[in-house]
Structures are given as structure tokens and as C-alpha cells.
Design an enzyme around this catalytic site. Sequence first.
Site, mmCIF file in Angstrom:
data_model
loop_
_atom_site.group_PDB
_atom_site.id
_atom_site.type_symbol
_atom_site.label_atom_id
_atom_site.label_comp_id
_atom_site.label_asym_id
_atom_site.label_seq_id
_atom_site.Cartn_x
_atom_site.Cartn_y
_atom_site.Cartn_z
ATOM 1 N N VAL A 175 -1.381 2.303 -3.089
ATOM 2 C CA VAL A 175 -2.289 1.675 -2.124
ATOM 3 C C VAL A 175 -2.795 2.731 -1.142
ATOM 4 C CG1 VAL A 175 -2.471 0.039 -0.212
ATOM 5 C CG2 VAL A 175 -1.283 -0.640 -2.306
ATOM 6 N N ASP A 176 -1.896 3.581 -0.667
ATOM 7 C CA ASP A 176 -2.284 4.647 0.258
ATOM 8 C C ASP A 176 -3.289 5.585 -0.385
ATOM 9 O OD1 ASP A 176 -2.005 6.133 2.731
ATOM 10 O OD2 ASP A 176 -0.838 7.590 1.601
ATOM 11 N N GLU A 177 -3.073 5.904 -1.648
ATOM 12 C CA GLU A 177 -3.996 6.778 -2.364
ATOM 13 C C GLU A 177 -5.363 6.113 -2.528
ATOM 14 O OE1 GLU A 177 -5.407 10.090 -4.530
ATOM 15 O OE2 GLU A 177 -3.786 9.780 -3.085
#
Length: 254
Positions: A175-177
Site C-alpha cells: 500500500v505504501d509503495e
Amino acid sequence: MMRRSLWLVPRFGSCKGLLGPPSLRPQSVLHRHTPRQVLGTSFSSSTDSLIARFCPKTTDLKDYALPNASWSPDMMRLYEEFLEKTKDGEWIKLPSFKSNADHIRGLKIPMGLTTTTSKEDGRLFTRFLEKEGQGYEYVIFFNPSKKKSVCLFQPGPYLEGAPGFAHGGALVALVDETFSKTAYLLGHGLFTINLNIKFKNLIPVGSVALLNVQLEKIEDQKMFLSCIAQSPDQQVLFAKVSGVFLQLELEKEE
């Protein structure tokens, strides 16, 4: 499992150089308290130039965001559905390379941050395995006009947490990526300031999750994004995530 607020290190993204030649983003793009409904035209030219600057038009780098033998029928079906949407130019398939060092250059990194790792040693965390199907299998599609992205995610057995299910941290990392790719392409959003996640259900290893990412608003140099992770049929909610990213400035090109 990981819960509540998370502070993570910066992540970088990559995409295909499909649009016009690169150009610098003017400082006026850093809006103050910009409401979501007026974001439509403010970032259009900047986004075009970022997509072009971010990714080379020709490269011999391996694209890890292409189908392979480990992809399930559901993963292939969704990939083909979104690939069809790229034909009119509204959606863009983002390639994913082993390292982002060749694709993000010229940013003014704050706080005097430096690295001692050589370019040859670097490797994107979500691309740490060469063996297909064992770790992260994913592909991101980006929609500049709607300020959103969709990530198709198939976790492999090396991402296991509870037996037979993907670790919560594996989902957070992807998700962060996906957040960082979306934020960067919409205006140099790069450094993760904050992530907050609420887990709802576990993702079975080998199944497919859809990560729907949306830009919510921009305040000063902060970009606020949201993500809903769910099953392809939208019947199972895996997690809800919100994130805040810091916009950076570009150095002048020589």
C-alpha cells in the site's frame, strides 16, 4: 499483525514514459488548502511531465509487472481488463523495475539525508525475489485525470504471516509503495509522513487483492491519500488505509 499508525521509510515508484518530454514543475503547483473538487486541472501539465521524467521511453531494464506463470486466472483476468482500459489513454500501466535509482532523479531531499548504499546494491523492497510467485506479484495502473491508482496484488508464500495468509506488514508495504507512486506522479509526493491502517480480514496466500488508491486533498506540501483493499468481487474488505506524503522540489536540470 500490524495495527494503528505506522511511520515508514520513503518508497519510490516507476512508470512508463508515455507522455510528452520532461519539464520542471513550477512552485505554484504546491497549493495551500486545495479542495479535492478543484484538483482537476491544477496538476495536469505537471503530471504529464513527471510521467515522462520518471520513466525512460526506452530501457533494457526488466519489467516485473508483467504476467508470468505464477499468476492465477483471477490475476490474469483483472490484468487484461485494466490493460484494455489503457487503450484510450485514460489509464496507464506502470512498469516495475528492480530498483528506482534510474527513475527518480533531481529531487531536493530534505534534512540533509544521504545514503552510503551504491546504486548496484539497491533493490526495491517489493521486488526482492527473482523467483516468480514466491513474494510480491503485483501491477499498478494509474489514472492521472481521476487522481487514482489500482494495484493488483497476489501474495506468495514467502509473505506468509498466519499460516496460509499474507502477513499484515506485507500488505502495508505494498500500500505504501502504491501510495508513493500515485503521490509522486501527481506532484512529487514522495516521503511517507504517516500511514494509518485498519485491518478487517486476512488475505489468503495466492489469492488476489485489489488496492484502490485515491488522492483526497493537498494542504501546503502534504498530500493525503486513501486506500481500500478488497477482494476482486468487492465482497471481502481486507483493510482501509490512509496516508500522508511530503511533496519535494525538483533541482534545476543542467
